[in-house]
Design a protein around this motif. Structure first.
Motif, short mmCIF file in Angstrom:
data_model
loop_
_atom_site.label_atom_id
_atom_site.label_comp_id
_atom_site.label_asym_id
_atom_site.label_seq_id
_atom_site.Cartn_x
_atom_site.Cartn_y
_atom_site.Cartn_z
N LYS A 114 43.73 28.58 -39.31
CA LYS A 114 42.57 27.87 -38.77
C LYS A 114 42.05 26.83 -39.77
O LYS A 114 41.86 25.65 -39.44
N LEU A 115 41.81 27.25 -41.02
CA LEU A 115 41.28 26.33 -42.02
C LEU A 115 42.28 25.22 -42.34
O LEU A 115 41.89 24.06 -42.55
N TRP A 116 43.57 25.55 -42.39
CA TRP A 116 44.58 24.55 -42.72
C TRP A 116 44.63 23.48 -41.63
O TRP A 116 44.76 22.28 -41.92
N GLU A 127 42.20 22.58 -39.72
CA GLU A 127 40.94 21.84 -39.76
C GLU A 127 40.79 21.01 -41.03
O GLU A 127 39.77 20.36 -41.22
N GLY A 128 41.80 21.06 -41.90
CA GLY A 128 41.73 20.31 -43.15
C GLY A 128 40.78 20.93 -44.16
O GLY A 128 40.30 20.25 -45.07
N LYS A 129 40.52 22.23 -44.02
CA LYS A 129 39.57 22.91 -44.92
C LYS A 129 40.28 23.99 -45.73
O LYS A 129 39.68 25.01 -46.09
N GLY A 130 41.55 23.77 -46.05
CA GLY A 130 42.34 24.78 -46.75
C GLY A 130 41.75 25.21 -48.08
O GLY A 130 41.92 26.36 -48.50
N LEU A 131 41.04 24.31 -48.77
CA LEU A 131 40.48 24.65 -50.08
C LEU A 131 39.41 25.72 -49.99
O LEU A 131 39.06 26.33 -51.01
N GLU A 132 38.88 25.99 -48.80
CA GLU A 132 37.89 27.05 -48.66
C GLU A 132 38.51 28.43 -48.87
O GLU A 132 37.79 29.41 -49.09
N SER A 176 44.28 21.34 -56.80
CA SER A 176 43.99 21.39 -55.37
C SER A 176 45.21 21.04 -54.53
O SER A 176 45.48 21.67 -53.50
#
Length: 671
Positions: free
Chosen positions: A575-577, A579-584, A596
């Motif tokens: 899900k995060l990947w 949405e481009g939020k993989g660093l979370e 990063s």
């Protein structure tokens, strides 16, 4: 007094007597051995490729040198080893096979000599073979592991001819044919035989490289027998080098060479003098040896009884009883291990292990089922105690011992010995001071020592270990239970895969298998395996992907649904990947040590490994390449397996997706 000591002393006296008899009355065999060996037919013998060559200073040559170093370093403790070095298209594959009667030092010397000779005899050749006196050596730019090759066989015969060649040919053919069948089903693919022939004895030996199947071994030897019978049936001795096997027969015991003498040995006076020397020297020595051995046996027997009495007072389960059940189990599961293998994998005394671990006290516990133990030389080892109350325990024990005896890699834990005592089954491993990976990874305090570089090193080490099991070892092994608790960390935090009780061997060209009995750990099991019982190398790839995501995030997949953020860690990462939020997903403890871009790349690789359809998962060879090559373009991963598992037909592919199998040299076959 122990029977084995009496046997060894008797065998020694018989050996001297036999040697004297040969000295006193030379036969055709002894004359052949001393005077008639043809130096022109002595090794080395070579096969060189005339079509493919490499240039000096090229990447292929550097990989070849690394291969030579790797093979030589392993030759002191195993008689057969194969491996590869480098990456395609400059990858080089190689193996050596020392003959089974050769000891470790002689094997290492022979392999070192072979690496020198093969370069001299086949300069700049990308494919070459050399046969030496005690071993044979081969390398190629093509993967030949487990493949039969009977082209270019090299037969060599002695110049001394036999007086009745047709009779001799029939006897030799019968001996070698029987040995071929025996070797094909021997664990070491090796067999010898002594066959009387008139006043002499034929000594014969056959051996195959142990990466072959039984049928391949038999085929190789049958072709070798045909070649040797065509060219050399009139000679008193001959040998044949093949890329995949070896045979030899002589009129003297070349695989257990007896001492010979060139002195004048005619006349009974010489015989009488020799016998007098033997009696006056050997008998007193034997008496002294017997006396010392008897005193030592009495002392050890007294010490053993004392130890047993101490242990018996701690509980009836630890009594050392050598019953029929124990003997039968050992014979059933470990028959075929020769004396050399017994030395390489010692049998530990249960009473000693029990006493050294304080009757398996929890104070010595390292983890689930493992305890610490100090051996007599002060070395600390780990003892794994398997369940003895079920058939599963016996099966796991047998599988683990027989498998790990045949695989050796720096990222696989090393087995030092084993013990069977009635229902008790113990495995003795090298000690890992930093325990298992889950011990450090899922504890907030201990996880601080796992900085980014260490986690990358652990991930890469696990990947190399799995690649060795899947492709580079002589067996094609599926681990089936890869998880943090089965990855041990040594003193430098280097990973070693352990626990092969659930592992399975995939034979020949098979790429998948089916089982009705599902074993393993939920959360790390591939969906096709958990739901349908299908397992393959891609099942291990899935487990590796889960493990990779756990290592870089510090989050356990099992129980993640309780966070109510997603059904699993895989679902949350997906899900995060997207949405481009993989660093979370980043572990907060890595804030000051991570890159990063590299972190996001590792998430990407992890998601490729846990794709729901096994067909789209990469092989471990591709995974290792992805981890090493930062510039390699990665395909977009398909949906991970975080809901219902499925295993689609491989003919149904998505035309808009990029298959990761484009990076690999093998994959799961369609079914």
């Amino acid at each position: 007094m122990p029977h084995f000591l009496i046997y060894e002393i008797t065998k020694f006296i018989f050996w001297l007597a036999r040697g004297t008899a040969r000295v006193a009355k030379p036969s055709e065999a002894l004359i052949y051995e001393l005077a008639c060996a043809d130096p022109l037919n002595d090794p080395p013998d070579e096969l060189c490729s005339s079509t493919t060559n490499y240039t000096a200073g090229s990447r292929f040559e550097n990989n070849l040198k690394d291969l030579f170093l790797s093979l030589s370093s392993n030759s002191s403790f195993t008689r057969f080893y194969n491996t590869s070095s480098g990456n395609d298209p400059d990858r080089v594959y190689g193996l050596y096979m020392c003959f089974n009667y050769v000891n470790g030092n002689d094997c290492q010397s022979c392999v070192s000599l072979a690496t020198t000779d093969i370069v001299k005899l086949c300069p700049n050749s990308k494919e070459a073979f050399v046969g030496e006196e005690l071993c044979q050596f081969r390398y190629s730019n093509q993967n030949f592991f487990g493949q039969l090759n009977v082209t270019g066989n090299i037969p060599k015969q002695n110049e001394v001819n036999i007086s009745e060649p047709q009779l001799f040919k029939g006897v030799v053919n019968n001996v070698l044919s029987n040995l071929a069948k025996k070797a094909a089903f021997d664990p070491n693919m090796y067999a010898t035989r002594e066959e009387p022939f008139k006043d002499d004895t034929i000594y014969a030996l056959v051996q195959c490289s142990t990466d072959l199947s039984a049928n391949q071994c038999n085929s190789c030897l049958q072709k070798a027998i045909s070649d040797i019978q065509t060219c050399c049936f009139f000679s008193v001795g001959a040998r044949l080098f093949s890329r995949s096997c070896y045979l030899r027969y002589e009129f003297y015991n070349f695989y257990q060479v007896l001492p010979s003498s060139t002195d004048n040995m005619n006349g009974e006076s010489s015989v009488r003098k020799i016998w007098m020397i033997i009696i006056l020297t050997v008998v007193p020595v034997c008496l002294v040896v017997v006396l010392i051995a008897f005193v030592y046996w009495l002392a050890m027997n007294k010490k053993s009884k004392k130890r047993k009495n101490e242990i018996a007072t701690q509980g009836p389960i630890f009594r050392t009883v050598h019953g029929q059940h124990n003997t039968d189990f050992q014979h059933q599961n470990f028959q075929g291990r020769n004396e050399q293998q017994d030395q390489e994998l010692p049998y530990f005394d249960f009473a000693s292990v029990s006493a050294a671990t304080d009757n398996f006290s929890d104070s010595n516990k390292l983890g689930e089922g493992a305890l610490a133990l100090f051996t007599s030389n002060g070395k600390q080892v780990a003892v794994k105690r398997l369940s003895g109350c079920s058939e599963q325990g016996s099966s796991e024990f047998t599988t683990e011992v027989l498998l790990i005896m045949k695989v050796q890699h720096k990222n696989l834990v090393r087995l030092l010995g084993f013990c069977i005592e009635r229902e008790e089954k113990l495995l003795i491993y090298e000690y890992m001071p930093n325990s298992s990976l889950d011990f450090s990874l899922f504890d907030a305090n201990r996880r601080e020592q796992l900085n980014w570089s260490r986690r990358i090193n652990i991930i890469n080490g696990i990947a190399r270990g799995l690649l060795y099991l899947h492709e580079d070892s002589r067996l094609r092994i599926i681990h089936r239970d890869l998880k943090p608790s089965n990855v041990l960390l040594d003193n430098d935090m280097n990973p070693k895969i352990s626990d092969f009780g659930m592992a399975r061997i995939i034979e020949g060209n098979e790429h998948e298998a089916n089982t009705a009995k599902i074993v393993g750990t939920y959360g790390y099991m591939a969906p096709e395996y958990a739901m349908e019982g299908l397992y393959s190398i891609k099942s291990d790839v899935y487990s590796f992907g889960v493990l990779l995501l756990e290592i870089i995030t510090g989050i356990r997949n099992a129980g993640f649904h309780q966070s109510k953020r997603a059904p699993s860690l895989l679902a949350y990462a997906w899900k995060l990947w997207n949405e481009g939020k993989g660093l979370e997903l980043m572990d907060p403890l890595l804030t000051n040590s991570f890159s990063s871009d590299e972190f996001l790349r590792y998430i990407h690789i992890g998601l490729l490994c846990v794709q729901e359809d096994a067909y789209y998962r990469p092989t471990m060879f591709s995974v290792v390449q992805m981890l090493k090559a930062q510039t390699m373009t990665l395909c977009r991963p398909e949906r991970p397996a975080f809901s219902v598992g499925r295993f689609t037909d491989h003919y149904e592919t998505n035309p808009n997706s990029c298959s990761v199998n484009g990076l690999t040299s093998s994959g799961v076959l369609p079914r």
